[in-house]
Scaffold this motif. Structure first.
Motif, mmCIF file in Angstrom:
data_model
loop_
_atom_site.group_PDB
_atom_site.id
_atom_site.type_symbol
_atom_site.label_atom_id
_atom_site.label_comp_id
_atom_site.label_asym_id
_atom_site.label_seq_id
_atom_site.Cartn_x
_atom_site.Cartn_y
_atom_site.Cartn_z
ATOM 1 N N ILE A 1 0.753 -77.934 -9.010
ATOM 2 C CA ILE A 1 0.330 -77.738 -7.538
ATOM 3 C C ILE A 1 0.165 -76.046 -7.590
ATOM 4 N N PRO A 2 1.307 -75.385 -7.706
ATOM 5 C CA PRO A 2 1.317 -73.693 -7.760
ATOM 6 C C PRO A 2 0.173 -73.447 -8.816
ATOM 7 N N ALA A 3 0.038 -74.159 -9.819
ATOM 8 C CA ALA A 3 -0.977 -73.766 -10.921
ATOM 9 C C ALA A 3 -2.309 -73.922 -10.090
ATOM 10 N N MET A 4 -2.458 -75.070 -9.535
ATOM 11 C CA MET A 4 -3.938 -75.319 -8.900
ATOM 12 C C MET A 4 -4.140 -73.987 -8.055
ATOM 13 N N ILE A 5 -3.332 -73.999 -7.220
ATOM 14 C CA ILE A 5 -3.351 -72.878 -6.087
ATOM 15 C C ILE A 5 -3.632 -71.461 -6.468
ATOM 16 N N GLY A 6 -2.928 -71.173 -7.637
ATOM 17 C CA GLY A 6 -3.247 -70.234 -8.192
ATOM 18 C C GLY A 6 -4.548 -69.883 -8.989
ATOM 19 N N LEU A 7 -4.970 -70.949 -9.649
ATOM 20 C CA LEU A 7 -6.278 -70.688 -10.276
ATOM 21 C C LEU A 7 -7.517 -70.710 -9.621
ATOM 22 N N PHE A 8 -7.664 -71.387 -8.366
ATOM 23 C CA PHE A 8 -8.588 -71.568 -7.419
ATOM 24 C C PHE A 8 -8.528 -70.661 -6.028
ATOM 25 N N ALA A 9 -7.265 -70.381 -5.732
ATOM 26 C CA ALA A 9 -7.248 -69.720 -4.570
ATOM 27 C C ALA A 9 -6.867 -68.284 -4.479
ATOM 28 N N VAL A 10 -5.858 -68.015 -5.393
ATOM 29 C CA VAL A 10 -5.216 -66.659 -5.662
ATOM 30 C C VAL A 10 -6.239 -66.014 -6.461
ATOM 31 N N SER A 11 -7.011 -66.673 -7.183
ATOM 32 C CA SER A 11 -8.188 -65.748 -8.150
ATOM 33 C C SER A 11 -9.171 -65.369 -7.094
ATOM 34 N N GLU A 12 -9.602 -66.259 -6.100
ATOM 35 C CA GLU A 12 -10.455 -65.778 -5.197
ATOM 36 C C GLU A 12 -9.939 -64.787 -4.167
ATOM 37 N N VAL A 13 -8.758 -64.604 -3.837
ATOM 38 C CA VAL A 13 -8.199 -63.441 -3.236
ATOM 39 C C VAL A 13 -8.357 -62.238 -3.926
ATOM 40 N N ILE A 14 -7.871 -62.375 -5.327
ATOM 41 C CA ILE A 14 -7.937 -61.289 -6.266
ATOM 42 C C ILE A 14 -9.523 -60.652 -6.216
ATOM 43 N N ARG A 15 -10.474 -61.497 -6.257
ATOM 44 C CA ARG A 15 -11.717 -61.231 -6.501
ATOM 45 C C ARG A 15 -12.347 -60.591 -5.183
ATOM 46 N N THR A 16 -11.964 -61.138 -3.954
ATOM 47 C CA THR A 16 -12.310 -60.578 -2.813
ATOM 48 C C THR A 16 -11.808 -59.271 -2.578
ATOM 49 N N PHE A 17 -10.411 -58.844 -2.998
ATOM 50 C CA PHE A 17 -9.838 -57.445 -3.092
ATOM 51 C C PHE A 17 -10.661 -56.596 -4.053
ATOM 52 N N ILE A 18 -11.029 -56.819 -5.156
ATOM 53 C CA ILE A 18 -11.525 -56.047 -6.073
ATOM 54 C C ILE A 18 -12.985 -55.718 -5.505
ATOM 55 N N LYS A 19 -13.865 -56.704 -4.930
ATOM 56 C CA LYS A 19 -15.045 -56.742 -4.629
ATOM 57 C C LYS A 19 -15.126 -56.367 -2.988
ATOM 58 N N ARG A 20 -14.272 -55.791 -2.355
ATOM 59 C CA ARG A 20 -14.146 -55.960 -0.878
ATOM 60 C C ARG A 20 -15.516 -55.149 -0.223
ATOM 61 N N GLY A 21 -15.910 -54.099 -0.979
ATOM 62 C CA GLY A 21 -17.183 -53.366 -0.380
ATOM 63 C C GLY A 21 -18.294 -54.533 -0.580
ATOM 64 N N GLU A 22 -18.349 -55.583 -1.234
ATOM 65 C CA GLU A 22 -19.378 -56.237 -1.556
ATOM 66 C C GLU A 22 -19.448 -57.924 -0.624
ATOM 67 N N GLU A 23 -18.773 -57.676 0.691
ATOM 68 C CA GLU A 23 -18.444 -58.900 1.481
ATOM 69 C C GLU A 23 -19.800 -59.406 1.842
ATOM 70 N N VAL A 24 -19.835 -60.845 1.666
ATOM 71 C CA VAL A 24 -21.328 -61.324 2.061
ATOM 72 C C VAL A 24 -20.970 -62.641 2.572
ATOM 73 N N ARG A 25 -21.358 -62.587 4.008
ATOM 74 C CA ARG A 25 -20.914 -63.923 4.973
ATOM 75 C C ARG A 25 -21.945 -65.006 4.777
ATOM 76 N N PRO A 26 -21.706 -66.040 4.770
ATOM 77 C CA PRO A 26 -22.666 -67.173 4.631
ATOM 78 C C PRO A 26 -23.513 -67.241 5.825
ATOM 79 N N PRO A 27 -24.465 -67.689 5.733
ATOM 80 C CA PRO A 27 -25.433 -67.687 6.727
ATOM 81 C C PRO A 27 -25.068 -68.367 7.764
#
Length: 500
Positions: free
Chosen positions: A204-230
């Protein structure tokens, strides 16, 4: 007929119906929080059932479980944080639909076809449970080995991109599964002297990390490229699914049947069922290239398989008192406390109780529709929250879910490490989902392989001596070999054309 009437009188009481409604809301809430699984929802309700009569006690667990399994799809669809390992099978398509501004299409399919799968599994439980239980008991370590290998193979073939990259992800998950003392020899492996790692890597912690935390890291690194869903207005959820039912009736039936059959195998559960169903859906689809891009076909089949497997797990539990999964293991304990001994005799001595359970199953899968509709409508509001606000909240829920597994901060450490691993994997186009399945099924694969080798005194021929094992083994090998043969045939020059 009088038995059914007696069972209905036990269920259709104001108190029991209120219990069903409250446990449904509780299961929906717990399942929607990443890291809090259907098993945890069941375990949390056990102390409450001590003060109830048998029927409301069982109704509490059945309803909460059905809701929690569906609700696990909500964070997966909205935030790419699958609530269960089964949800990870189709999270790519579900999240892709959200990015297109169509989260209702994904969640609506999960809701409606989870309900259909659960009702199908319940009807099988009512009509054919003794026969299926007899077949399930014929499964030994040889059959389970091949079933696990088949599930792992499906993870590779349904991966977006090349199967080679899916295989790399699978081996990452299998390696993580070898860490700790949880192996047939009981020897510490890759623990690096850490006492906490001796317990292995919690999935469970591994799954949360692989999917959710990786997405948080990606959002932080590319925070200037935020694209909202239509901001696409949500259409009628049930109207969309009526069209899907007309378009994909075979997929819905096939997923329900597969989920019920695999769920009836003690220890197999919804995780393997969802992955195999999703792989079968992609294999027989007329448009397999659309999978992973926001295609609802796989959600239909795997969603039906999810809740059908939950019903199927009750078949060996009721007929023989053998738990089909961790949830029914808890349920059997509750039944014993209430003076009901699961097994063949309970159908003779207390038939009204068994039929009451069947009615509760049907009610739980029907009440899922209105409650799920409300949850979907509320979940859409998540998309309007700015990411700079949403991501810290997601990270907080990730930490709560990882900590709650063992009440240990070590789970948070595992989550963060796998978050970095998941980010690096996706940056290099390595899919994450096969790693999750490798982590979940790795211990089962090793346990059944070693047990089988001990039984056969080291002979590999024994893996093909039993009829069911031979059928599963040959089918699994065919799954491996047919793509290779087709590839060789494509590369072979046509007859009469000489190579330069």
């Amino acid at each position: 007929m009088s038995t059914v009437i007696d069972a209905a009188q036990l269920v259709f009481q104001p108190y029991v119906l209120l219990v069903i409604l409250c446990s449904a809301a509780f299961g929906m809430f717990v399942g929607a929080i990443p890291g809090l699984t259907a098993t945890m929802a069941t375990a949390l309700l056990v102390p409450v059932t001590f003060f109830m009569d048998p029927v409301p006690a069982i109704a509490t667990i059945v309803t909460a479980t059905a809701m929690a399994i569906f609700a696990g799809d909500i964070p997966g669809t909205m935030l790419r944080m699958p609530g269960t390992p089964a949800s990870a099978a189709y999270v790519q398509d579900a999240y892709a639909l959200t990015k297109q501004g169509r989260p209702e299409a994904a969640l609506g399919a999960s809701l409606v076809f989870s309900s259909i799968g659960g009702i199908f599994g319940t009807l099988v439980l009512i009509t054919a449970s003794p026969v299926l239980a007899e077949i399930a008991l014929k499964f030994s370590s040889f059959e389970y080995f091949w079933l696990v290998v088949l599930g792992l193979s499906c993870a590779v073939f349904i991966s977006p991109g090349s199967p080679a990259r899916g295989l790399v992800a699978l081996f990452i998950g299998l390696f993580a599964a070898t860490i700790g003392l949880e192996n047939p020899a009981g020897a510490p492996r890759y623990t690096m002297g850490s006492v906490e790692l001796m317990g292995g890597v919690q999935f469970i912690p591994a799954m949360i990390g692989l999917f959710a935390v990786s997405e948080v890291i990606r959002t932080f690194i590319k925070r200037g490229e935020e694209v909202r869903p239509p901001a696409t207005p949500g259409k009628g959820i049930f109207r969309q699914q009526a069209k899907n039912l007309v378009t994909y009736p075979v997929q819905a039936l096939r997923g329900s049947a597969m989920g019920t059959a695999i769920g009836a195998l003690p220890g197999a559960g919804a995780d393997i069922a969802a992955w195999i169903s999703f792989a079968i859906s992609k294999k027989f689809s007329k448009t397999p290239e659309k999978f992973g891009t926001g295609h609802v076909e796989g959600l239909v089949e795997a969603g039906a398989s999810n809740n059908a497997a939950m019903s199927g797990a009750w078949i060996p539990a009721l007929v023989f008192g053998i738990p089909g999964d961790s949830i029914t293991a808890i349920v059997i304990g509750v039944l014993y406390i209430k003076g009901i001994n699961p097994g063949p005799m309970v159908f003779i001595t207390q038939p009204q109780m068994i039929y009451a359970v069947f009615i509760v199953f049907l009610l739980a899968n029907l009440i899922m529709l209105p409650l799920g509709w409300l949850a979907i409508k509320g979940a859409r509001q998540v998309l309007s929250i700015p990411q700079k606000v949403l991501m810290p909240v997601i990270l907080m829920f990730c930490m709560v879910g990882s900590f709650a597994i063992n009440n240990s901060a070590f789970g948070i450490g595992i989550m963060l490490v796998f978050g970095v691993i998941g980010f690096l994997m996706e940056e290099n186009d390595i899919p994450i989902a096969p790693a999750i399945l490798g982590l979940v099924l790795g211990p089962m694969l090793e346990q059944n392989f070693v047990t089988s080798m001990i039984k056969s005194d080291g002979s590999f021929i024994a893996f093909f001596e039993r009829p069911i094992a031979a059928g599963l083994g040959l089918f699994t090998i065919a799954v491996w070999m047919i793509p290779l043969l087709l590839l060789l045939l494509r590369r072979r020059p046509p007859a009469g054309v000489s190579e330069p």
